[in-house]
Write a protein that holds these residues in place. Structure first.
Motif, mmCIF file in Angstrom:
data_model
loop_
_atom_site.group_PDB
_atom_site.id
_atom_site.type_symbol
_atom_site.label_atom_id
_atom_site.label_comp_id
_atom_site.label_asym_id
_atom_site.label_seq_id
_atom_site.Cartn_x
_atom_site.Cartn_y
_atom_site.Cartn_z
ATOM 1 N N ASP A 153 -75.391 47.666 35.584
ATOM 2 C CA ASP A 153 -74.230 46.863 35.951
ATOM 3 C C ASP A 153 -73.079 47.225 35.003
ATOM 4 O O ASP A 153 -73.148 46.960 33.805
ATOM 5 N N PRO A 154 -72.006 47.862 35.503
ATOM 6 C CA PRO A 154 -70.903 48.251 34.609
ATOM 7 C C PRO A 154 -70.179 47.068 33.996
ATOM 8 O O PRO A 154 -69.442 47.227 33.020
ATOM 9 N N ASN A 155 -70.382 45.892 34.538
ATOM 10 C CA ASN A 155 -69.700 44.691 34.033
ATOM 11 C C ASN A 155 -70.636 43.794 33.241
ATOM 12 O O ASN A 155 -70.409 42.586 33.142
ATOM 13 N N MET A 156 -71.694 44.360 32.696
ATOM 14 C CA MET A 156 -72.645 43.553 31.919
ATOM 15 C C MET A 156 -71.950 42.902 30.734
ATOM 16 O O MET A 156 -70.937 43.398 30.226
ATOM 17 N N GLU A 157 -72.510 41.798 30.282
ATOM 18 C CA GLU A 157 -71.860 40.961 29.271
ATOM 19 C C GLU A 157 -71.746 41.656 27.922
ATOM 20 O O GLU A 157 -70.700 41.596 27.274
ATOM 21 N N SER A 158 -72.810 42.322 27.467
ATOM 22 C CA SER A 158 -72.796 42.953 26.144
ATOM 23 C C SER A 158 -73.422 44.343 26.224
ATOM 24 O O SER A 158 -74.623 44.502 25.977
ATOM 25 N N PRO A 159 -72.631 45.364 26.550
ATOM 26 C CA PRO A 159 -73.172 46.721 26.674
ATOM 27 C C PRO A 159 -73.792 47.248 25.382
ATOM 28 O O PRO A 159 -74.829 47.918 25.421
ATOM 29 N N ASP A 160 -73.164 46.955 24.242
ATOM 30 C CA ASP A 160 -73.710 47.450 22.971
ATOM 31 C C ASP A 160 -75.100 46.885 22.710
ATOM 32 O O ASP A 160 -75.999 47.599 22.266
ATOM 33 N N LYS A 161 -75.264 45.589 22.977
ATOM 34 C CA LYS A 161 -76.583 44.966 22.784
ATOM 35 C C LYS A 161 -77.589 45.539 23.780
ATOM 36 O O LYS A 161 -78.762 45.765 23.429
ATOM 37 N N PHE A 162 -77.132 45.813 25.005
ATOM 38 C CA PHE A 162 -78.036 46.391 25.993
ATOM 39 C C PHE A 162 -78.544 47.758 25.541
ATOM 40 O O PHE A 162 -79.749 48.035 25.614
ATOM 41 N N VAL A 163 -77.638 48.631 25.078
ATOM 42 C CA VAL A 163 -78.046 49.970 24.642
ATOM 43 C C VAL A 163 -79.003 49.873 23.453
ATOM 44 O O VAL A 163 -80.010 50.585 23.381
ATOM 45 N N GLU A 164 -78.704 48.974 22.524
ATOM 46 C CA GLU A 164 -79.575 48.789 21.366
ATOM 47 C C GLU A 164 -80.958 48.302 21.789
ATOM 48 O O GLU A 164 -81.984 48.788 21.302
ATOM 49 N N ASP A 165 -81.001 47.340 22.709
ATOM 50 C CA ASP A 165 -82.281 46.829 23.201
ATOM 51 C C ASP A 165 -83.042 47.900 23.979
ATOM 52 O O ASP A 165 -84.273 47.980 23.903
ATOM 53 N N TYR A 166 -82.319 48.711 24.732
ATOM 54 C CA TYR A 166 -82.951 49.773 25.525
ATOM 55 C C TYR A 166 -83.667 50.764 24.589
ATOM 56 O O TYR A 166 -84.826 51.138 24.834
ATOM 57 N N ALA A 167 -82.982 51.167 23.524
ATOM 58 C CA ALA A 167 -83.599 52.091 22.562
ATOM 59 C C ALA A 167 -84.810 51.445 21.892
ATOM 60 O O ALA A 167 -85.841 52.094 21.683
ATOM 61 N N SER A 168 -84.703 50.166 21.565
ATOM 62 C CA SER A 168 -85.825 49.464 20.946
ATOM 63 C C SER A 168 -87.012 49.377 21.898
ATOM 64 O O SER A 168 -88.172 49.537 21.489
ATOM 65 N N ASP A 169 -86.744 49.132 23.183
ATOM 66 C CA ASP A 169 -87.819 49.025 24.167
ATOM 67 C C ASP A 169 -88.585 50.341 24.310
ATOM 68 O O ASP A 169 -89.783 50.342 24.645
ATOM 69 N N LEU A 170 -87.903 51.474 24.070
ATOM 70 C CA LEU A 170 -88.592 52.764 24.155
ATOM 71 C C LEU A 170 -89.702 52.876 23.124
ATOM 72 O O LEU A 170 -90.694 53.584 23.334
ATOM 73 N N THR A 171 -89.569 52.176 21.985
ATOM 74 C CA THR A 171 -90.599 52.241 20.948
ATOM 75 C C THR A 171 -91.856 51.479 21.353
ATOM 76 O O THR A 171 -92.873 51.558 20.663
ATOM 77 N N LYS A 172 -91.782 50.731 22.445
ATOM 78 C CA LYS A 172 -92.948 49.991 22.924
ATOM 79 C C LYS A 172 -93.753 50.785 23.945
ATOM 80 O O LYS A 172 -94.792 50.322 24.407
ATOM 81 N N THR A 173 -93.260 51.952 24.337
ATOM 82 C CA THR A 173 -93.916 52.759 25.356
ATOM 83 C C THR A 173 -94.263 54.125 24.803
ATOM 84 O O THR A 173 -93.741 54.552 23.765
ATOM 85 N N SER A 174 -95.146 54.839 25.510
ATOM 86 C CA SER A 174 -95.546 56.193 25.120
ATOM 87 C C SER A 174 -95.167 57.167 26.225
ATOM 88 O O SER A 174 -95.034 56.791 27.393
ATOM 89 N N LEU A 175 -95.010 58.413 25.858
ATOM 90 C CA LEU A 175 -94.759 59.460 26.836
ATOM 91 C C LEU A 175 -96.044 59.828 27.562
ATOM 92 O O LEU A 175 -97.143 59.651 27.029
ATOM 93 N N ASP A 176 -95.903 60.355 28.758
ATOM 94 C CA ASP A 176 -97.031 60.785 29.578
ATOM 95 C C ASP A 176 -97.527 62.140 29.066
ATOM 96 O O ASP A 176 -96.815 63.138 29.143
ATOM 97 N N PHE A 177 -98.759 62.165 28.564
ATOM 98 C CA PHE A 177 -99.282 63.377 27.941
ATOM 99 C C PHE A 177 -99.670 64.445 28.961
ATOM 100 O O PHE A 177 -100.101 65.523 28.582
ATOM 101 N N SER A 178 -99.540 64.152 30.234
ATOM 102 C CA SER A 178 -99.788 65.175 31.236
ATOM 103 C C SER A 178 -98.525 65.974 31.542
ATOM 104 O O SER A 178 -98.530 66.848 32.404
#
Length: 507
Positions: free
Chosen positions: A123-148
């Protein structure tokens, strides 16, 4: 632990089956492949001990680079650029497999970019883009890459933040290479914004050594050799003691057991490169000395506040315990990092002539956390520490010892040794020199680059990355230990300001 999680390939036929392309209509998410018959012995390379180390349960490390762009990313242009550069690199177009006869192999495969380039609908009109990007990067640390698949992905977030029109997040498994090599490879995919035919300019150079004859120069060389041997012996003994029993002081910065499995948050702060250069000139030191001095001063300010038990301001009060032992662990690439010109040539010609790999040793770097009346004392102490570390083979000896342990006791023993050393220290620290001019990533001018790492047993990692006339200070934190990372950033920035003002006051 299997290098491909939950999958063990026991026969060569099974390995070839993995590389047969998907049949039409096969379920989404099946393994990437290549034409049957393309597999050759030349395509297979053994995994290095360091690559295997980064797959161990307590050392499953990832490198992440957050890149701000001055305009919206054109997804098709980025994919086209990746096709002719990055995926020609052997490590970015290979999967890691394991069979009964080897410790693991790199096997070339066909890369399906749609599986690696992720473009969420935002959503280009999201309330806090900076917080979204920061949260998105943090969420990546909760997942693993597909080893296949090849172990990397590239996330494009076309949403405007305070510093950029859009953001890309590059995630790479540490087994693909050490941090310096991977950042060099990323820069090799860029060109100068002023001239798209030219690679970025990375400052640096070799020091010219002049040999002089005579008795006094001979004594100086003898003293230098003695100093090198002595420092190396002391550092190796301290490394062994750290593995066995020598622990850092339990401070609020130190992670708890299992911190490597905790999600991490990445925050970054922009500093002036000219401020570092001014202090460097005024103190007759290096920029690295200044960064270490600023880090020491900033950590002291932050911990002094934390030990104040949230009272109404610390008013300069000394709240720190005496004799705090706080050390950073540095992973040092012991062979010369591949230059961006060599890497660009390697991708252009689709060959592996440039040196590559995870040849890393350890350096334990102590920080002096004492309230100083003169802010310049932080830089002086940092310079004394780095001057001593420059005259030591600590990283070479720790690398050699790790290789020896692998040969005699196996990779699990090295993983245990590494985990003990990291767990008994407090933080990780690194800095990388970046381009002097504005660069473009496949025609997209970059506003900043903020790299970091996660998956190792530290609650705090501090990384400095220079770019043009600025320095990005990037923190990766476990919020259960450091709930206020921006306060730590502010303390580090204030420390640089105080040190700079102290240099100006001496003139």
């Amino acid at each position: 632990m299997d290098l491909v999680r939950g999958v063990r390939y026991r026969k060569k036929a099974a390995l070839k089956d993995l590389l047969i392309p998907k049949k039409k209509g096969s379920p989404k998410g099946e393994r990437e492949g290549m034409d049957n018959g393309d597999l050759t012995e030349e395509d297979e390379q053994p995994l290095s001990p360091a690559a295997r180390l980064f797959h161990q349960p307590h050392f499953n490390c990832y490198i992440i680079a957050i890149m701000g762009c001055c305009k919206k990313f054109d997804v098709n242009v980025v994919k086209g650029g990746l096709e002719v550069t990055l995926i020609r690199h052997p490590r970015f177009s290979s999967i890691q497999v394991l069979d009964d006869r080897t410790y693991g192999k790199w096997v070339r495969t066909k890369v399906v970019l749609e599986n690696h380039v992720i473009v969420p609908d935002l959503d280009p009109n999201m309330e806090s883009p900076d917080k979204f990007v920061e949260d998105y990067a943090s969420d990546l640390t909760k997942t693993s890459l597909d080893f296949s698949k090849p172990l990397w992905d590239f996330h494009i977030l076309n949403v405007k933040t305070k510093e950029a029109e859009s953001t890309a997040i590059f995630r790479i498994h540490h087994s693909l290479g050490d941090g310096t090599s991977l950042i060099s490879l990323l820069l090799a995919c860029t060109r100068r914004s002023s001239d798209p035919n030219l690679l970025p300019t990375i400052p640096g150079g070799k020091m010219e050594l002049r040999k002089r004859s005579g008795f006094l120069p001979f004594l100086a060389r003898v003293w230098a050799v003695f100093r090198l041997v002595w420092n190396t012996m002391v550092d190796v003994l301290l490394f062994i003691a750290t593995f066995l029993f020598l622990k850092d002081t339990e401070t609020p910065l130190k992670g708890v057991e299992g911190v490597e499995f905790h999600p991490k948050r990445f925050v970054h702060w922009t500093l002036s490169l000219d401020d570092f250069k001014m202090v460097k000139s005024g103190m007759n030191s290096t920029i690295n000395d200044v960064m270490l001095g600023v880090t020491s001063a900033g950590l002291t300010r932050y911990l002094n506040r934390r030990y104040d038990n949230n009272k109404a301001g610390n008013n300069g009060k000394h709240n720190l315990p005496e004799n705090i032992r706080l050390r950073a662990t540095l992973l040092v690439n012991i062979r010369s990092a591949p230059g961006i010109h060599a890497l660009a040539d390697m991708m252009e010609k689709d060959n592996a002539d440039a040196k590559w790999g995870n040849w890393v040793g350890y350096v334990l770097l102590p920080f002096s956390l004492v309230k100083q009346d003169d802010p310049l004392d932080y830089v002086r102490k940092a310079k004394a520490i780095t001057d001593r570390k420059k005259h030591s083979y600590e990283s070479l000896l720790t690398f050699a010892s790790g290789s020896g342990v692998v040969n005699f006791l196996g990779i699990k023993a090295v993983a245990h040794l590494s985990h003990r050393v990291f767990s008994n220290t407090t933080m990780s620290f690194s800095n990388v020199v970046g381009p002097m001019e504005e660069i473009s990533f496949y025609g997209h001018p970059m506003a900043y680059v903020a790299p970091s790492v996660y998956g190792h047993p530290h609650a705090l990692t501090i990384h400095f990355q220079s770019y043009m006339d600025k320095v990005k200070m990037v923190l990766a934190v476990d919020e259960s230990a450091i709930p206020d990372p921006y306060q730590l950033c502010e303390d580090l920035a204030d420390s640089l300001r105080l040190i700079k003002n102290a240099v100006l006051a001496r003139k």
